[in-house]
Each structure stands twice: as C-alpha cells, then as structure tokens.
Scaffold this motif. Structure first.
Motif, PDB file in Angstrom:
ATOM      1  N   GLN A 143      -4.933   2.892   1.779  1.00 38.67           N
ATOM      2  CA  GLN A 143      -5.320   4.293   1.522  1.00 38.67           C
ATOM      3  C   GLN A 143      -5.199   5.147   2.778  1.00 38.67           C
ATOM      4  OE1 GLN A 143      -9.065   3.392  -0.209  1.00 38.67           O
ATOM      5  NE2 GLN A 143      -8.340   3.653  -2.322  1.00 38.67           N
ATOM      6  N   PRO A 146      -0.880   6.614   3.608  1.00 40.16           N
ATOM      7  CA  PRO A 146      -0.243   7.003   2.341  1.00 40.16           C
ATOM      8  C   PRO A 146       1.282   7.035   2.405  1.00 40.16           C
ATOM      9  CG  PRO A 146      -1.363   8.860   3.361  1.00 40.16           C
ATOM     10  CD  PRO A 146      -1.722   7.659   4.173  1.00 40.16           C
ATOM     11  N   HIS A 147       1.855   7.215   3.585  1.00 39.75           N
ATOM     12  CA  HIS A 147       3.306   7.379   3.646  1.00 39.75           C
ATOM     13  C   HIS A 147       4.012   6.049   3.922  1.00 39.75           C
ATOM     14  CE1 HIS A 147       0.866   9.042   7.001  1.00 39.75           C
ATOM     15  NE2 HIS A 147       1.227   7.877   7.467  1.00 39.75           N
ATOM     16  N   GLU A 172       1.234   1.043  -6.729  1.00 40.15           N
ATOM     17  CA  GLU A 172       1.697   2.103  -7.647  1.00 40.15           C
ATOM     18  C   GLU A 172       0.616   3.172  -7.779  1.00 40.15           C
ATOM     19  OE1 GLU A 172       4.187  -0.055 -10.656  1.00 40.15           O
ATOM     20  OE2 GLU A 172       3.244   1.482 -11.931  1.00 40.15           O
ATOM     21  N   LYS A 173      -0.628   2.698  -7.970  1.00 35.25           N
ATOM     22  CA  LYS A 173      -1.748   3.652  -8.126  1.00 35.25           C
ATOM     23  C   LYS A 173      -1.835   4.586  -6.926  1.00 35.25           C
ATOM     24  CE  LYS A 173      -4.925   0.742 -10.404  1.00 35.25           C
ATOM     25  NZ  LYS A 173      -5.888  -0.206  -9.896  1.00 35.25           N
ATOM     26  N   ASP A 175       0.637   5.391  -4.953  1.00 30.32           N
ATOM     27  CA  ASP A 175       1.867   6.077  -4.638  1.00 30.32           C
ATOM     28  C   ASP A 175       2.524   5.639  -3.317  1.00 30.32           C
ATOM     29  OD1 ASP A 175       3.836   7.761  -5.304  1.00 30.32           O
ATOM     30  OD2 ASP A 175       2.861   9.579  -4.549  1.00 30.32           O
ATOM     31  N   ASN A 177       5.356   3.511  -1.338  1.00 34.16           N
ATOM     32  CA  ASN A 177       6.731   3.194  -1.683  1.00 34.16           C
ATOM     33  C   ASN A 177       6.967   1.688  -1.534  1.00 34.16           C
ATOM     34  OD1 ASN A 177       9.438   3.145  -2.031  1.00 34.16           O
ATOM     35  ND2 ASN A 177       9.878   3.806   0.056  1.00 34.16           N
TER      36      ASN A 177
END
Ligand SMILES: Nc1ncnc2c1ncn2[C@@H]1O[C@H](COP(=O)(O)OP(=O)(O)O)[C@@H](O)[C@H]1O
Ligand SMILES: Nc1ncnc2c1ncn2[C@@H]1O[C@H](COP(=O)(O)OP(=O)(O)O)[C@@H](O)[C@H]1O
Ligand SMILES: [Zn+2]
Lengths: 251, 251
Positions: A143, A146-147, A172-173, A175, A177
């Motif tokens: 978390q 995020p990137h 997936e939840k 986001d 990659n």
C-alpha cells in the motif's frame, strides 16, 4: 515494464520499483531478489535493494554485504554498496533475535524512513524483498508503494501456487502492476547424466501466471551452485554471467 | 523415548505426545509429521494427529482425509480416521481464507478443546504438527503440553539449522524432552545413474543435533515420490512399507 520516474527526498528512481513477493517462505524469494538485482546491475543499471523480509533478513548474506549503513547527519543514511548495488536491510535496525511479533509494527515507520532518509542518489531500479505470505505485513508495504511492479516467486507445487495466487488478487485490488511470475526449483538436472526430474511437480508456475493474467518470466532449476553462492555471498550472476542460470535472470 | 501415560477426558495416551517443530516454513515439517504417524500406525500402534499449523493446514491433504469431524453432543467430537489414524485439524474450525493474524488467538482455546472434547479413545501416540518458526505461537502450544517429546525438522542449510536451534533452546527452557532432529531434503539421488548431489549443503542436521545435545534420527532424501504422494493424499509409508524411505520413518 511501464517506466515511471519517481522523485525521492535524496535521489531519483528513473525506471521503477520492483517488489518481489511469495506466497510461502522457503521458495527462494530472497535468492531471486538478489540475483535479479545483480543481473540488472551487470547490464549497466544503477540498482538499490530494500530488504523488508522480517522473517529472516537474508539479503545481506546472499549479496555478501559486510558493512553497515553509515549516518552522515540525522536525516542522511548512506547505504553500503556491494557488487555495484546499494542495499538497506531492516536487519541493520532490528535485532535478529527479537521475536517476529515486535518486528512488524516497526516495519511501517522504517520503510518511510528508508525512502526519506536514505541517500539513494541516481537509481534506475529499486528492488524490494517483501515479507513472505499474504498476511498484513506484505499488504501494508504494497500500500505504501502504489506505483510498484510486482514479481511473484513460486515453486511448482499446487499449494505454493494457490497461496501465491492470493498475492495476485491482493495486487489487483491495489492496482499494482503485475510484472510476472518466476517459477523456482522447477526441476533438477543431473550433472552426470543430464536426467531431468520435476521433483515438485510440473506446470505450477504457468498455471499461476494464467490465473493472475500475467506472464511466466522464467523457470529456474534446483541447483546446488545457487545455494552455495547464496551461503558464501557471491551471487551466481556476478561470477558467471555466461552461465545458463544468469541468462535466465538477465531476461 | 521415556513413556508416560496421559489420561484425557475421553481417552488415554499410553506412550506419549510427540510435537513436531521446525525453524522455518517449507522444510517438510507436515510431511514428516504425517509419515511418522503412518509409520507408527503401520507398526501396529494406535495413533492420533492434531494439526495446529495455522500458516497452512496441510495435514488433511497429505494424509488424504476427506471427512470432517462429527459432533455427537456439545462436548463430544468424533475425529475422522484415515489409514488407521485419527486426525483433527484447526483447519476444520477456521476458514482457510481468513488472515493468519486472526488464526493464532483462536489456537489456544481450540487446543484445549481438542484435548477435552475430542473422543480420542485408546491411543499409543498423539502427534502434534506445530506452527513453523520460533515465535509466540509454537511457544504457547509447547507450554500447554509440558510432558511432550519434541522432534525438530530441518533442511541442511545453515540458516534453517540456525533458526531451528532457537527451538531447541526454547524447549530446554520449558523442560520439554528433545526426541531428536530429522534432516529433510538432505540430498538428491539420480534415478538414472545414482549420482548424489547435496543441493542444500551437508551436515546441517548433524550440527544442529550436536548443538541441541540430541540425536540425528535420520536424513531423508529429496524425492519426487514424497511430493507426489503428499499431493495425492497417500503417504509413502502406507503403500510402500518396504521402500527405503519408509524404513527411515519407521526407525
Ligand atoms: N534454485 C535454487 N536451487 C538451489 N537452492 C536454492 C534455489 N533457490 C533458493 N535456494 C536455497 O533455498 C533456500 C531458501 O531460499 P530463500 O531465497 O532464502 O527463500 P525465501 O526468501 O523464499 O524464504 C536457501 O538456502 C537458498 O540458498
Ligand atoms: N523429502 C522430500 N522430497 C520431496 N519433496 C518434499 C520432501 N519433503 C517435503 N516435500 C515437499 O515440500 C513441500 C513442503 O513440505 P511441507 O511438509 O508442506 O513443509 P512445511 O510443513 O515445513 O511447511 C511440499 O510440497 C512437500 O510435498
Ligand atoms: Zn544422473
């Protein structure tokens, strides 16, 4: 891999963050993290590693790092460099004999400090060795980045792939990659007669990659050379770039 | 093994409790638990298993148990019997998809219930598959079974033996009787040409046994047959009592 430049307090990451996860312990996640980082460095990239695996800080041993990080001021930590790779391990800040239960609450704060206070300089890739499993610890770390791109390490057994699949749905939840799956200990090839034995089964890596709608990046054999080099702190990619196994890491 | 009769609410254990521990996940602890239990049953003993490994309830899969425990009244649980072994798993009471963090607090209460409410009948041995590692969970369980004998499973790598050594010192503090060490995945022997390869190193099991002032009970090879049988729920000792590996378990 979609490149994205990330500005840090003391440096930049030009291409991206790769977080290495696994469903269970003992599948070779830390071994893959270090060999991936050394393969990237051998190809000329500037690479950093953060070891957040609170169950056992094995990155320093596998990479062969003997020095501790140095502090230049209150908010400037200089990471030690080994085989051209800058590395920071939670292990340098937490006593290895302290119970694991105390280590995870420290992780959140330490990670923020590693991004702010460490003088990373110019990096192309930052590779993170996540804690194993699908519990709160790896989730909390994902978390905070995020990137990042996620690489999942599994062994071919059904149970290892089932648990690793949970990581995929977590990613997936959030986001993240998904970069792909690396199947480790895929088979054993006899040095004497070349016979191959799929000790832990066949096809688990491919099944997991399909389930997670991503690619199987490679299958690594069970090789005593890999373990010997991990124990002696000289990753196989450094000494034998030509070896078949190094090529697998380089791709 | 010092025998000690233990009276339960609904049954007795005539010879003793064997708790199977390991320093890390993935070393084959559950596989050894089930094969040890089946070897004891094949020698004519009455055997029960309690699966407390909250990281992954794999005993039912390896033993091949398809039935769930049945409740005869509020305080009488009938354990399913497979290959002559009665077995209760935490997995039948806890949802496998619930986060691990929720599972451990339940463990203490469940274990007490397994001793009180399960109708074990006449047993010679009760074998407990402990959670992996040296954290609070395995410690809490060991404290509840002060008269148990402890079996430690390790693989030959230095790191696996170092962590398993911590279990030994925990057991000493709590005055548990150390039964010995089982070294798993000790070597690979090629089926075609007989060449042996010590993939994970040599001598880790013996070193650990010496450190813990106990015996190395046996070294098990890395064998695809073991994995295949675990995945299909028919432990090797049941079908091939004559196989070399079964003999190792029987001793
Ligand atoms: N492909 C391989 N062949 C042989 N040994 C391996 C291989 N990958 C990992 N190992 C060994 O297996 C053990 C577990 O690897 P490690 O990277 O520590 O796993 P994890 O980080 O998933 O817990 C180590 O002793 C390592 O040297
Ligand atoms: N001696 C062995 N040879 C081949 N595979 C093994 C052996 N021991 C265990 N395995 C396999 O290794 C994996 C891990 O074993 P498991 O008993 O679940 O470990 P743990 O309980 O320590 O987590 C399983 O897929 C199992 O089938
Ligand atoms: Zn051979």
């Amino acid at each position: 891999m979609k490149e994205k430049k990330i500005k840090l307090e003391q440096g930049t990451i030009n291409k991206g963050i790769i977080a290495v996860a696994s469903g269970k312990g003992g599948v070779g996640k830390s071994t893959v993290t270090v060999n991936l980082a050394t393969a990237l460095a051998a190809s000329g990239y500037q690479v950093g590693i953060i070891d957040t695996d609170v169950r056992g800080f094995s990155v320093p041993r596998i990479l062969g790092t003997k020095e501790q990080p140095k502090a230049r001021g209150e908010h400037e930590i200089i990471p030690p460099k080994t085989h051209g790779i800058k590395m920071i391990s939670m292990g340098s800040f937490v006593d290895e004999n302290s119970p694991i239960i105390w280590r995870s609450p420290l992780l959140g704060g330490a990670l923020e400090q590693f991004f702010k206070d460490v003088n990373w300089g110019e990096l192309d890739y930052l590779v993170l060795d996540l804690p194993p499993g699908t519990g709160d610890m790896p989730l909390n770390i994902m978390q905070k980045i995020p990137h990042a791109h996620l690489l999942v390490v599994t062994t071919p057994q059904i149970t290892a792939t089932k648990v690793a699949g949970r990581i995929g749905s977590m990613a997936e939840k959030m986001d993240l990659n998904l970069l792909g799956v690396v199947e480790n200990m895929a088979y054993y090839q006899c040095k004497e007669c070349g016979n191959r034995d799929y000790i832990f089964g066949e096809g688990g890596g491919l099944e997991l990659a399909k389930f997670m709608k991503t690619e199987l990046l490679g299958s690594l054999p069970l090789l005593s050379e890999i373990r010997r080099r991990s124990d002696s702190g000289s990753p196989i990619v450094v000494d034998e770039p030509e070896a078949e196994i190094s090529k697998l890491f380089m791709d």
